[in-house]
Design a protein around this motif. Sequence first.
Motif, mmCIF file in Angstrom:
data_model
loop_
_atom_site.group_PDB
_atom_site.id
_atom_site.type_symbol
_atom_site.label_atom_id
_atom_site.label_comp_id
_atom_site.label_asym_id
_atom_site.label_seq_id
_atom_site.Cartn_x
_atom_site.Cartn_y
_atom_site.Cartn_z
ATOM 1 N N LEU A 52 0.738 -1.334 -0.134
ATOM 2 C CA LEU A 52 0.048 0.004 0.069
ATOM 3 C C LEU A 52 0.923 1.173 -0.124
ATOM 4 C CD1 LEU A 52 -3.097 0.451 0.237
ATOM 5 C CD2 LEU A 52 -3.009 0.792 2.505
ATOM 6 N N SER A 53 0.837 2.172 -0.984
ATOM 7 C CA SER A 53 1.693 3.216 -1.097
ATOM 8 C C SER A 53 1.273 4.367 -0.313
ATOM 9 C CB SER A 53 1.774 3.867 -2.704
ATOM 10 O OG SER A 53 0.431 4.304 -2.836
ATOM 11 N N PRO A 54 1.731 5.373 0.084
ATOM 12 C CA PRO A 54 1.449 6.531 0.955
ATOM 13 C C PRO A 54 0.381 7.279 0.277
ATOM 14 C CG PRO A 54 4.017 6.428 0.659
ATOM 15 C CD PRO A 54 3.505 5.566 0.051
ATOM 16 N N ARG A 55 0.373 7.584 -1.016
ATOM 17 C CA ARG A 55 -0.986 8.154 -1.712
ATOM 18 C C ARG A 55 -2.070 7.261 -1.417
ATOM 19 N NH1 ARG A 55 -1.600 12.406 -5.917
ATOM 20 N NH2 ARG A 55 0.534 12.510 -5.882
ATOM 21 N N GLN A 56 -1.998 5.667 -1.572
ATOM 22 C CA GLN A 56 -3.206 5.195 -1.292
ATOM 23 C C GLN A 56 -3.587 5.076 0.029
ATOM 24 O OE1 GLN A 56 -0.961 1.568 -3.386
ATOM 25 N NE2 GLN A 56 -3.181 1.030 -3.779
ATOM 26 N N LEU A 57 -2.843 5.350 1.083
ATOM 27 C CA LEU A 57 -3.090 5.305 2.733
ATOM 28 C C LEU A 57 -3.949 6.600 2.567
ATOM 29 C CD1 LEU A 57 -2.540 4.218 5.212
ATOM 30 C CD2 LEU A 57 -0.588 5.713 5.269
ATOM 31 N N HIS A 58 -3.884 7.553 2.046
ATOM 32 C CA HIS A 58 -4.408 8.914 2.380
ATOM 33 C C HIS A 58 -5.741 8.797 1.194
ATOM 34 C CE1 HIS A 58 -0.221 10.398 3.350
ATOM 35 N NE2 HIS A 58 -0.854 9.922 4.334
ATOM 36 N N HIS A 59 -5.936 8.077 0.277
ATOM 37 C CA HIS A 59 -7.214 7.835 -0.577
ATOM 38 C C HIS A 59 -8.390 8.036 0.507
ATOM 39 C CE1 HIS A 59 -9.954 6.988 -3.729
ATOM 40 N NE2 HIS A 59 -9.060 7.736 -4.642
ATOM 41 N N PRO A 60 -9.426 8.626 0.047
ATOM 42 C CA PRO A 60 -10.784 8.621 0.923
ATOM 43 C C PRO A 60 -11.584 7.245 0.909
ATOM 44 C CG PRO A 60 -10.951 10.188 -0.606
ATOM 45 C CD PRO A 60 -9.342 9.616 -0.809
#
Length: 721
Positions: A563-571
Motif C-alpha cells: 500500500l503506497s502513501p498516496r493510497q493510504l491517504h485515499h478517502p
Amino acid sequence: MTPSPSGRSAPPGTEGCAEPPDGMARFARIWCRAVYPATATSMTRQEFEDLLLRLTVRLTEALHSRPFDPAPGREVGAELVAAHCTAADSLPRILGVIDAYLLLYCADAAELPVEEGRIRCTRLQHTISAGFAKALQERTRTEQEAMSRAALAAQTEIARALHESETRFRAVFKDAALGIGIADMAGNILDTNHALTQMFGGSDHHVRSRNLLDWTHPEDSPDMWRMQRELMRGEREHFQVEKAYGRTDGTVLWTNLTVSLLRDAEGKPRYMLAMMEDVSERRLLNLRLRYQATHDALTDLPNRSLFFERLEQALAPGSGCARLGLCYLDLDGFKAVNDSLGHAVGDQLLIAVSERLHGCASGPGQMLARIGGDEFVALVVDPPSPKAVTELAERALDALATPVEVGGRELMVRASIGVVEGPTRHLTAAEVLRSADITMYRAKAEGGNRYALADPDSDARAISRHHLTHHLPAALKGCEFFIEYQPLVKMQDGSLEGAEALVRWSHPRHGVLGPDRFIPLAEHTGLIVPLGRWVLQEAVRQACQWQVRGIGGARPLKVNVNLSPRQLHHPELVEDTVAVLEEAGLPPSSLCLEVTETAMIRADENELRPLRQLAELGVGIALDDFGTGYSNLANLRRLPASTLKLDRSFTLGLQRAPADPVDLKIVEGIVSLAHTLQLSVTVEGVETSTQAEQLRELGCDSAQGWYYARPGPPERLPEAV
C-alpha cells in the motif's frame, strides 16, 4: 464551433445565423469610415461597407480557426486592391483599424485567449499586407507592361506616326503614378517624369545629373548589379528587384524597380526604361509588424520565435558556428509572487529581471530572450571557452542577488540555470533546449539559486522518466502490468504461509521493469491509486484460486499487497478494499496490506483510522521495511499493525558464520519487543541457510527471500518450498 461552408469553424455568434453578429457589422462600419475616403472606387459607401462586412466575416473565421491559418488574409488584401483601395495611405488605414478593433468586436474571449488573439491578429496583418502588396504588384506590373509596350511602340512607330506616338507616350509618361525614367545604354539619364522627381525630393537636376551606375546603396544585392550589366549588354530584356536609393536629405527611398530594354526596329538596344514604385512606407510597416511578432511585448526582449530562429541559424550546416553555449534560466518561486502580490507586480518584477540580465548577455555573439512566463534564455554563439558560458551564468546569478524594488517592496529574486555548452554538429534546436531545460530542473531540484551543467547521462535518465510517466496510463489500460509472487515461509516448520504480490511492467521497448522504476512515477502522478486497486484485485483473485485448489492445506494461504502513501491517504481506501474482497469472496483474514514504516509513522490519527477499520474487519496490517524510518519503538503501540517486516539491512551480518554479534543482538531485541507487543515478525531478504537458521533460532515467525524462492508466476508457488 460549427464548421463554416469553407471548412473553417464559424466565428462565435454566427452559427446558424443569416446575418453576421452586431460586432462584425460595427467593425465593418468603422473600417468603411476610415478607408472609404481614401479609395478610388466606383462603389457607393453602402456597397463598399457590404464588401468590408464580407471580408470581416472571413477575417473572423480565420482568427478563430483551429488550427490557425492566416492564409485568408492574403485574399482579403487582394480584394481590397481589386476594390481600388490603393491610395498612398490606404494600407495604413486598413491595418490600423484591424489592429485597433478586430479583437475588440470580432473575437470571443472564451474561445480565444487575449495573448493568442494578439499574435493571430498580428499574423493576419502580415498576410493582409502580403496579399495587398502582391495584388498591387501584379496590377502595377500589368500597368508597367502596358506602358513598356506603349513606349516601345512609340519608338518603333516614329517614322510613320511620330507626332501621334510622341503625344500618346508623353501623356502616359507625364501622368503616370509610377516614377519613370529613360536612360541611354551607357546609363546616362535622359528624361524623368514628375512622379520620379518627387520620389527623390523634387530636384530634377539632382536626378538627371546622375548615371544609373552611380545609384548604389549598401543594401543592394550583388544579383541586382549583375542583372543591370547583363541588360546594358543586351543579354537580358528586363529585371525586377527591390532597391534602396539615398536621397539628398539623408533619408532612404525604397522602391520596387523594374528595368526594361527598348530596342529599335532592327532589334538593336537603344534605351533603358526604369519604372519605380515607392514602397518605403509599406516596408517600414512590415518591419514594425516583424518586430512586434518577434519581440516580447512586456520586456521588449526577443521572444521564443526569434530565439529559435537564431538558434537554428547557428546550428545550420555551413553557418560557421563551431560551438554553442546556452543558459536556460527560470525564476524560483515566481508563481508565489503572482499569487500573493498580483500579476501587475509580477510583470514589473519580470521587467526588472530582464533589465539586469540584459547587462549580463549583451556582448558579441550573445542574445537574451524571454521564451516563457518567467523563463529566459541566453544564447552564446562560438564562446571562446566553456568557462565563458558558466561565467555568464554566474554573472546572471550575481545580478539577481540584490533585492528588486517593485511597487515600494523589496523582492528577493532567485533563479535556477541550466547550462549547455558544446560543438554544434549533429544537434537540433529542440535537443539543445531540451537538454538545457532538463539541466535547469536539476539545478532547481538541488535547491535552486544555482546553475548546473548539462550531463548526457542525466538527460537520458530524465527523458526515460518522462517517457515512462507519459506511457503509464496507456500501459495500465493496455494490460502491460503483471504480478509475480514471492512465497512467505513459516520458519518453525518451513511450510508455505502465503505470498507477497509484486507488480512488474512488461514495457514494449525497455522490457520487464521492476517497481523501483515506475512506482515512484505512479505515486507522483496519482496513477498509483488505480494501479494499486488493480494489483489488489488481481492478488485477491489469485488468493481465491489457491484456496479453491487447496494450496496451503488446512490453513488457507494469505496474500500480501503493498500500500503506497498516496493510497493510504485515499478517502475510499476502506470502501474499495471491502468491495474487492466481497466481489472475490476472500475472507479479510487472508489479506495483509503492507505499509512502509516511513509512511505509517508520519500518519496522524485521522490518517491511521482507515487502517484501524480494516484491521477491525480482520485484514492484516504489516509494518514494511522496519528499521529504515528511525521510528520511536514506543510508537509501535499506537499503530494498527499485526506484523513487523524487518528490513534486510539488519540481517546481512547473519549470512556468514559466525554471525555478526551486533546484528544478532539487534534482531533479538526487535523480535523480543515485537512479540511483547503481540506482533509477528517477518524477515525480508533471506539468502542463505545459515541466515535462515539463525533467524529461526531468534524466534522470527516467517521469512521470504531468494533462499526459499525468487518471485515468479502464480502457478509456480506450490513448487516454491
